[in-house]
Scaffold this active site. Structure first.
Site, PDB file in Angstrom:
ATOM      1  N   ASN A  18       4.167  -5.645  -0.294  1.00  0.00           N
ATOM      2  CA  ASN A  18       3.908  -4.205  -0.347  1.00  0.00           C
ATOM      3  C   ASN A  18       2.420  -3.949  -0.169  1.00  0.00           C
ATOM      4  O   ASN A  18       1.592  -4.482  -0.911  1.00  0.00           O
ATOM      5  CB  ASN A  18       4.352  -3.620  -1.687  1.00  0.00           C
ATOM      6  N   GLU A  19       2.095  -3.146   0.828  1.00  0.00           N
ATOM      7  CA  GLU A  19       0.731  -2.688   1.100  1.00  0.00           C
ATOM      8  C   GLU A  19      -0.293  -3.822   1.102  1.00  0.00           C
ATOM      9  O   GLU A  19      -1.340  -3.736   0.438  1.00  0.00           O
ATOM     10  CB  GLU A  19       0.327  -1.597   0.105  1.00  0.00           C
TER      11      GLU A  19
END
Length: 648
Positions: free
Chosen positions: A446-447
């Site tokens: 994630n990110e």
């Protein structure tokens, strides 16, 4: 079945078996059966934090060699729970280092005297690094806070024999650039401002780093020849369900293996023999998501029985669903039909318990999901408990299963040491969750800083490895990079993009949301030609704060942000957008900062699961989408208990 498909399944089985060898043994969910017993060790454990300057006093003094209370003062600590919010001590809430847990377990006599029985200790979650002793003897270590690990302790408990065993678990929640999630220990060396030796844990993720024994600890037994692992893959040809299975048996090479597939009524619909094969189910009931079919989430039971020449028998029943998943240039297909993710992002987070597993909270959350008309969620940003996935299977809630790859932002977190661990984590995750029909896609991060040069090799390697572990599910990661700078995007099957227009930039300017969101979608699709999920969007809202015209942090502003996003999503879901996941389902705790008022307030529900205005906006939208797309839900169904309606 055609010869072509038969050859494919044989090749797939060989590949799965070869990949599984990277990890030692299976990780079947422990459950009772005619051949297996289980003893849960939930409850109060003795607990002590190592407050020494180097945090190593427990090892130097060998606290594991005697009852923990003899080493010094201990606390009662509930398991499962995080230790952080149980006391009134800020020092324990924010503690970084080693903590020690201990519990004595009384063992049934047959467990300690029957040498034809295995006794296994299983820890379902210990965050982050764990070392385990039984009666002072080291039995296992594990890195990673969200996936289970085990130790066969048969020889230890049967050597006496003993009536009790003392289980000691030391857990360290320190995060480094090479852990998942990563972090950094920062030493404050200015003694004019900080005490000598003062340090803090820095992280690049936005949730509190809760620690402890977050899920159940159990002892369970099997025969010495036992079912070690089961892998199931399903397919559909016309109306025939195809269930291909591979079963690993340990303890003997001389055994007979029988397999039966039972429907929900307990009727045998197919049977087979041998440790691999294919079952054919005429007129199969498929596993459908919630609101996509009048009979969603149909589950069969795969009953496995292994018998040795010495008549030792082991039984294990695996719930399975027959369904297919596929991705086209602009669609996400379940059972050959377009599926739209109308869902949420979640956290395992609640008052007092932290990330500790809690059945009442879990059931409440699922009732809220169905009340919303949500059909999906992402396990942001780590694997959730197995019980969560079991309920998703039962209720038809689709899952994007995410590993703890959040906060990968430093260049050193893309090195070989980090990559090796990330590959191991994906092996553990796929091994645990591979048989859940609700799991339709893996998310490896994630990110991350996916615009950094090392990200291309990192994500190519990671995604290729995950696809080799499971050929049946698409793989993604969630990006907040620019569409033309993301070096990992070429390797994913579905683009997942996070954006917070009018929140983290252009503060308060609701008028920029629609043009910016429209450009986002067009740029990503033009560049990559893959279906897109709006994997995060939202705004903080402090419950009870009202402003008209809307201002940031008011419930009206959160409502307006959602409505502006929805206007564009309604256009793009007719083209190539295949889902939207609100951030977040409920408010959750974070580190203290000037930007967080006792946690992140982007939930559509409070941390106590009470709805904000935006919850009703999302509910109306999701039920409308379900009806427009031919879903089987003309509106919320109500079941009455006396005079009080209960909506689900």
């Amino acid at each position: 079945m055609s010869l072509k498909w038969s050859a494919c399944w044989v090749a797939l089985g060989q590949l799965l078996c070869s990949c599984a060898l990277a990890l030692k043994g299976g990780m079947l969910f422990p459950k009772e059966s005619p051949s297996r017993e289980l003893k849960a060790l939930d409850g109060l454990w003795h607990f002590r934090a190592d407050l020494s300057n180097n945090r190593l006093q427990g090892f130097e003094q060998q606290w594991y060699r005697q009852p923990l209370r003899e080493s010094g003062p201990v606390l009662d600590m509930p398991v499962p729970s995080s230790f952080n919010d149980i006391t009134q001590e800020a020092a324990l809430r924010d503690f970084i280092g080693w903590v020690w847990y201990e519990r004595e377990a009384i063992l049934p006599r047959r467990w300690t005297q029957d040498t034809d029985m295995r006794v296994v200790l299983r820890i379902n979650s210990a965050h982050y690094y764990a070392v385990v002793w039984v009666n002072g003897i080291h039995v296992v270590e594990h890195e990673g806070g969200h996936l289970p690990f085990e130790a066969d302790i048969s020889k230890l408990v049967q050597s006496g024999p003993l009536t009790t065993c003392r289980i000691t678990i030391a857990i360290n929640n320190t995060l480094t650039p090479h852990t998942l999630p990563p972090g950094t220990i920062v030493y404050k060396t200015d003694t004019s401002m900080y005490p000598k030796g003062y340090f803090v844990q820095d992280t690049s993720f936005d949730f509190f780093n809760y620690a402890g024994l977050h899920r159940s600890v159990v002892l369970y037994t099997t025969p010495t020849t036992y079912i070690d692992d089961i892998t199931v893959i399903t397919n559909v040809e016309q109306d025939i369900g195809l269930v291909t299975y591979w079963i690993s048996v340990q303890g003997s090479e001389h055994f007979q293996l029988e397999v039966q597939l039972l429907d929900e009524g307990g009727k045998v619909v197919a049977h087979g023999t041998g440790n691999q094969g294919q079952l054919q189910v005429p007129s199969a009931n498929l596993w459908w998501p919630y609101l996509m079919h009048e009979h969603p989430a149909y589950m069969y039971s795969l009953e496995v029985k292994v018998t040795t020449t010495e008549s030792v028998t082991d039984y294990y029943t695996l719930p399975i669903g027959i369904r297919t998943v596929a991705v086209t240039k602009s669609k996400f297909l379940i059972n050959g039909k377009p599926f739209y993710f109308q869902g949420v992002n979640k956290h395992e987070d609640s008052d007092i318990r932290g990330k500790g597993f809690d059945w009442p909270l879990l059931v409440k959350d699922f009732n809220l999901l169905r009340w919303l008309g949500a059909n999906s969620f992402r396990t942001s940003h780590y694997p959730y408990s197995e019980e969560v996935l079991q309920l998703c299977d039962r209720y038809g809630i689709v899952v994007i299963d995410e590993c703890p790859g959040v906060g990968i932002v430093l260049p050193q977190s893309f090195g070989n040491e980090s990559l090796r661990h990330h590959l191991e984590v994906m092996e553990e995750l796929v091994r645990r969750d591979k048989n859940h029909p609700a799991v339709v896609m893996w998310s490896v991060a994630n990110e991350p800083s996916s615009a950094l040069k090392p990200a291309a090799y990192y994500f190519k390697t990671l995604i290729t490895h995950t696809k080799a572990l499971d050929l049946t599910r698409p793989v993604t990661f969630v990006s907040n990079a620019k569409y033309d700078a993301d070096l990992g995007a070429p390797y994913v099957d579905v683009i997942c993009v996070n954006s917070y227009f009018s929140w983290y930039h252009d503060y308060g300017h609701l008028e920029v949301i629609q043009p910016q969101l429209n450009s986002q979608f067009e740029n990503w699709y033009k560049t990559h030609q893959k279906p897109i999920i709006q994997s995060e969007y939202g705004a903080d809202a402090i419950p009870g704060i009202h402003e008209d015209p809307p201002r940031m942090f008011s419930e009206e502003y959160q409502k307006a942000v959602l409505e502006n996003y929805h206007s564009v999503l309604d256009q793009k879901r007719k083209e190539y957008v295949v889902g939207e996941l609100i951030w977040n389902f409920a408010d959750f705790m974070t580190n203290q900062s000037p930007l967080r008022v006792i946690g992140n307030k982007k939930g559509i529900f409070t941390r106590q699961r009470q709805p904000k205005t935006s919850a009703f906006i999302l509910r109306e939208r999701y039920w409308r989408i379900a009806n427009e797309t031919g879903g089987h839900g003309s509106g919320p169904r109500t079941q009455c208990f006396g005079s009080r309606p209960f909506t689900f």
